[in-house]
Design a protein around this motif. Structure first.
Motif, PDB file in Angstrom:
ATOM      1  N   HIS A   1     -12.207 -17.134  10.053  1.00  0.00           N
ATOM      2  CA  HIS A   1     -11.546 -17.532  11.301  1.00  0.00           C
ATOM      3  C   HIS A   1     -12.401 -18.555  12.056  1.00  0.00           C
ATOM      4  O   HIS A   1     -12.011 -19.002  13.126  1.00  0.00           O
TER       5      HIS A   1
ATOM      6  N   ALA B   1      -3.576 -15.525  10.320  1.00  0.00           N
ATOM      7  CA  ALA B   1      -3.762 -14.598  11.433  1.00  0.00           C
ATOM      8  C   ALA B   1      -4.307 -13.250  10.962  1.00  0.00           C
ATOM      9  O   ALA B   1      -4.243 -12.939   9.760  1.00  0.00           O
ATOM     10  N   ASN B   2      -4.811 -12.448  11.881  1.00  0.00           N
ATOM     11  CA  ASN B   2      -5.207 -11.068  11.552  1.00  0.00           C
ATOM     12  C   ASN B   2      -4.013 -10.370  10.931  1.00  0.00           C
ATOM     13  O   ASN B   2      -2.888 -10.462  11.431  1.00  0.00           O
ATOM     14  N   GLY B   3      -4.274  -9.691   9.812  1.00  0.00           N
ATOM     15  CA  GLY B   3      -3.202  -8.938   9.167  1.00  0.00           C
ATOM     16  C   GLY B   3      -2.310  -9.754   8.251  1.00  0.00           C
ATOM     17  O   GLY B   3      -1.355  -9.225   7.678  1.00  0.00           O
ATOM     18  N   ALA B   4      -2.621 -11.057   8.065  1.00  0.00           N
ATOM     19  CA  ALA B   4      -1.750 -11.909   7.235  1.00  0.00           C
ATOM     20  C   ALA B   4      -1.829 -11.534   5.752  1.00  0.00           C
ATOM     21  O   ALA B   4      -0.914 -11.825   4.982  1.00  0.00           O
ATOM     22  N   GLY B   5      -2.955 -10.922   5.332  1.00  0.00           N
ATOM     23  CA  GLY B   5      -3.075 -10.527   3.925  1.00  0.00           C
ATOM     24  C   GLY B   5      -4.246 -11.156   3.188  1.00  0.00           C
ATOM     25  O   GLY B   5      -4.344 -11.027   1.964  1.00  0.00           O
ATOM     26  N   LYS B   6      -5.154 -11.791   3.908  1.00  0.00           N
ATOM     27  CA  LYS B   6      -6.267 -12.509   3.267  1.00  0.00           C
ATOM     28  C   LYS B   6      -7.175 -11.549   2.483  1.00  0.00           C
ATOM     29  O   LYS B   6      -7.467 -11.768   1.308  1.00  0.00           O
ATOM     30  N   SER B   7      -7.629 -10.481   3.162  1.00  0.00           N
ATOM     31  CA  SER B   7      -8.548  -9.545   2.489  1.00  0.00           C
ATOM     32  C   SER B   7      -7.852  -8.880   1.320  1.00  0.00           C
ATOM     33  O   SER B   7      -8.467  -8.664   0.257  1.00  0.00           O
ATOM     34  N   THR B   8      -6.586  -8.525   1.504  1.00  0.00           N
ATOM     35  CA  THR B   8      -5.834  -7.873   0.426  1.00  0.00           C
ATOM     36  C   THR B   8      -5.805  -8.786  -0.795  1.00  0.00           C
ATOM     37  O   THR B   8      -6.084  -8.356  -1.923  1.00  0.00           O
TER      38      THR B   8
ATOM     39  N   ILE C   1       2.856  -5.950   1.449  1.00  0.00           N
ATOM     40  CA  ILE C   1       1.937  -6.749   2.268  1.00  0.00           C
ATOM     41  C   ILE C   1       1.924  -8.198   1.757  1.00  0.00           C
ATOM     42  O   ILE C   1       2.015  -9.135   2.538  1.00  0.00           O
TER      43      ILE C   1
ATOM     44  N   PHE D   1       0.831  -1.210   0.000  1.00  0.00           N
ATOM     45  CA  PHE D   1       0.000   0.000   0.000  1.00  0.00           C
ATOM     46  C   PHE D   1       0.867   1.263   0.000  1.00  0.00           C
ATOM     47  O   PHE D   1       0.403   2.327   0.367  1.00  0.00           O
TER      48      PHE D   1
HETATM   49  N1  LIG Z   1      -5.753   0.343   2.885  1.00  0.00           N
HETATM   50  C1  LIG Z   1      -4.655  -0.035   3.530  1.00  0.00           C
HETATM   51  N2  LIG Z   1      -3.585   0.768   3.635  1.00  0.00           N
HETATM   52  C2  LIG Z   1      -2.461   0.386   4.249  1.00  0.00           C
HETATM   53  N3  LIG Z   1      -2.303  -0.830   4.825  1.00  0.00           N
HETATM   54  C3  LIG Z   1      -3.328  -1.691   4.763  1.00  0.00           C
HETATM   55  C4  LIG Z   1      -4.558  -1.347   4.116  1.00  0.00           C
HETATM   56  N4  LIG Z   1      -5.389  -2.407   4.195  1.00  0.00           N
HETATM   57  C5  LIG Z   1      -4.718  -3.369   4.881  1.00  0.00           C
HETATM   58  N5  LIG Z   1      -3.483  -2.934   5.213  1.00  0.00           N
HETATM   59  C6  LIG Z   1      -2.463  -3.714   5.923  1.00  0.00           C
HETATM   60  O1  LIG Z   1      -2.234  -4.902   5.189  1.00  0.00           O
HETATM   61  C7  LIG Z   1      -2.013  -5.993   6.055  1.00  0.00           C
HETATM   62  C8  LIG Z   1      -2.909  -7.120   5.633  1.00  0.00           C
HETATM   63  O2  LIG Z   1      -4.260  -6.723   5.884  1.00  0.00           O
HETATM   64  P1  LIG Z   1      -5.485  -7.647   5.469  1.00  0.00           P
HETATM   65  O3  LIG Z   1      -6.724  -6.877   5.745  1.00  0.00           O
HETATM   66  O4  LIG Z   1      -5.269  -8.153   4.100  1.00  0.00           O
HETATM   67  O5  LIG Z   1      -5.294  -8.847   6.511  1.00  0.00           O
HETATM   68  P2  LIG Z   1      -6.284 -10.067   6.842  1.00  0.00           P
HETATM   69  O6  LIG Z   1      -5.464 -11.319   6.755  1.00  0.00           O
HETATM   70  O7  LIG Z   1      -7.501 -10.002   5.994  1.00  0.00           O
HETATM   71  O8  LIG Z   1      -6.620  -9.763   8.347  1.00  0.00           O
HETATM   72  P3  LIG Z   1      -7.950 -10.031   9.226  1.00  0.00           P
HETATM   73  O9  LIG Z   1      -7.928 -11.491   9.575  1.00  0.00           O
HETATM   74  O10 LIG Z   1      -7.705  -9.186  10.415  1.00  0.00           O
HETATM   75  O11 LIG Z   1      -9.135  -9.605   8.440  1.00  0.00           O
HETATM   76  C9  LIG Z   1      -2.236  -5.479   7.467  1.00  0.00           C
HETATM   77  O12 LIG Z   1      -0.968  -5.261   8.056  1.00  0.00           O
HETATM   78  C10 LIG Z   1      -2.949  -4.166   7.276  1.00  0.00           C
HETATM   79  O13 LIG Z   1      -2.596  -3.254   8.276  1.00  0.00           O
END
Ligand SMILES: Nc1ncnc2c1ncn2[C@@H]1O[C@H](COP(=O)(O)OP(=O)(O)OP(=O)(O)O)[C@@H](O)[C@H]1O
Length: 298
Positions: free
Chosen positions: A189, A40-47, A21, A15
């Protein structure tokens, strides 16, 4: 063999911060697969899911979804359902569910819509400003799944569903993959109730897909086989199937199933006194709106 539904090769994405990421991430999901994305939270799944949905531009992308680059070529036949929809002010307005469904073309998919209304136990008479978060989520799922898709990307949208509706949804999704060879990638999760559902499990750690386990092969998920064996030993070898889900889940699911059939008997009745299906109610309601088309999403 056909192309995989999802093929990601050496994907790096950030980002704009000091480090990316997703880091040189590679993985694939075969067509017809039901792949859980865990981490885990923040691993990158949503991205990752938003990239696969074509919502983010990635440079030099080795991302192919249903044979195309989802950003450049458009995300046709890809449905993405994420949690942010529930925060959209449109879905908190005083608008009846029937109107929303009509505005998204429910009449084009009568059979799917009828089935989804029953499965998700959505009442077409609800008004969106009066429903609970879980009910709002159920409406979202009906709207999102109504049009047939080839790839479904689910980002934790089942968290606020009750266990019965979640179980019904999971079996609908399984049928979609088995009858239409559609593919699902589901980040969650919550694993209770998922025993026996996925065909694959992908584990993402700090922006990298660490392993993808194949449950369609007897030796494809050795950690799970080992965990089941340990539980069997602990439980006195009562049989593998009962160990898939927690006993508490089984009890609560049965309670909710009983609640649901009782409530259905008390539903809206037609002139002959017969309980109407959700689709019959929706069809009645849609007639009131005539041919005027109002797109709530613009
Ligand atoms: N718009 C953004 N700008 C900057 N960093 C971001 C943005 N969106 C997510 N991140 C960062 O990217 C990393 C991955 O986030 P992501 O939402 O993909 O994780 P996740 O695996 O889906 O987590 P969760 O289980 O908490 O939903 C995190 O460190 C988050 O802080």
């Amino acid at each position: 063999m056909s192309d995989p539904a999802v093929q990601v090769s050496n994907l790096t994405f950030g980002f704009g911060g000091p480090s990316p990421i997703l880091k040189d991430l590679s993985f694939s999901v075969p067509r017809g697969g039901r792949c859980l994305l865990v981490g885990a939270n923040g691993a990158g799944k949503s991205t990752l899911l938003t990239i696969l949905a074509g919502k983010r531009l990635v440079k030099n992308s080795g991302v192919r979804v249903i044979g195309k680059n989802p950003f450049d070529d458009g995300a046709q036949n890809i449905t993405y359902l994420g949690t942010e929809w529930a925060h959209n002010p449109i879905v908190r307005r005083d608008v009846p569910v029937s109107r929303l469904l009509r505005s998204l073309g429910a009449q084009r998919y009568p059979d799917r819509c009828a089935e989804l209304l029953e499965i998700m136990d959505v009442d077409p008479d609800w008004h969106m400003h009066e429903v609970s978060d879980g009910q709002r989520r159920r409406v979202q799922i009906v709207l999102g799944l109504m049009e047939p898709w080839e790839l479904l990307l689910l980002d934790e949208v089942t968290v606020d569903l009750d266990v019965l509706v979640r179980a019904e949804l999971l079996s609908f999704l399984r049928k979609e993959t088995e009858t239409r060879n559609a593919t699902i990638l589901y980040a969650t999760h919550i694993f209770d109730g998922l025993g026996g559902w996925p065909t694959h499990v992908a584990h993402i750690v700090d922006g990298v897909v660490d392993v993808v386990r194949d449950l369609t092969s007897p030796s494809g998920f050795p950690e799970l086989t080992e965990a089941k064996r340990t539980r069997m030993e602990q439980a006195g070898a009562v049989g593998a199937s009962v160990l898939d889900n927690s006993p508490l889940l089984m009890v609560v699911e049965k309670w909710l199933r009983d609640d649901s059939s009782r409530i259905r008997k008390e539903g809206r009745r037609n002139q002959e006194g017969k309980v109407m299906t959700k689709w019959e109610i929706l069809s009645e309601n849609m007639k009131e709106y005539g041919d005027k088309f109002y797109n709530y999403w613009n």
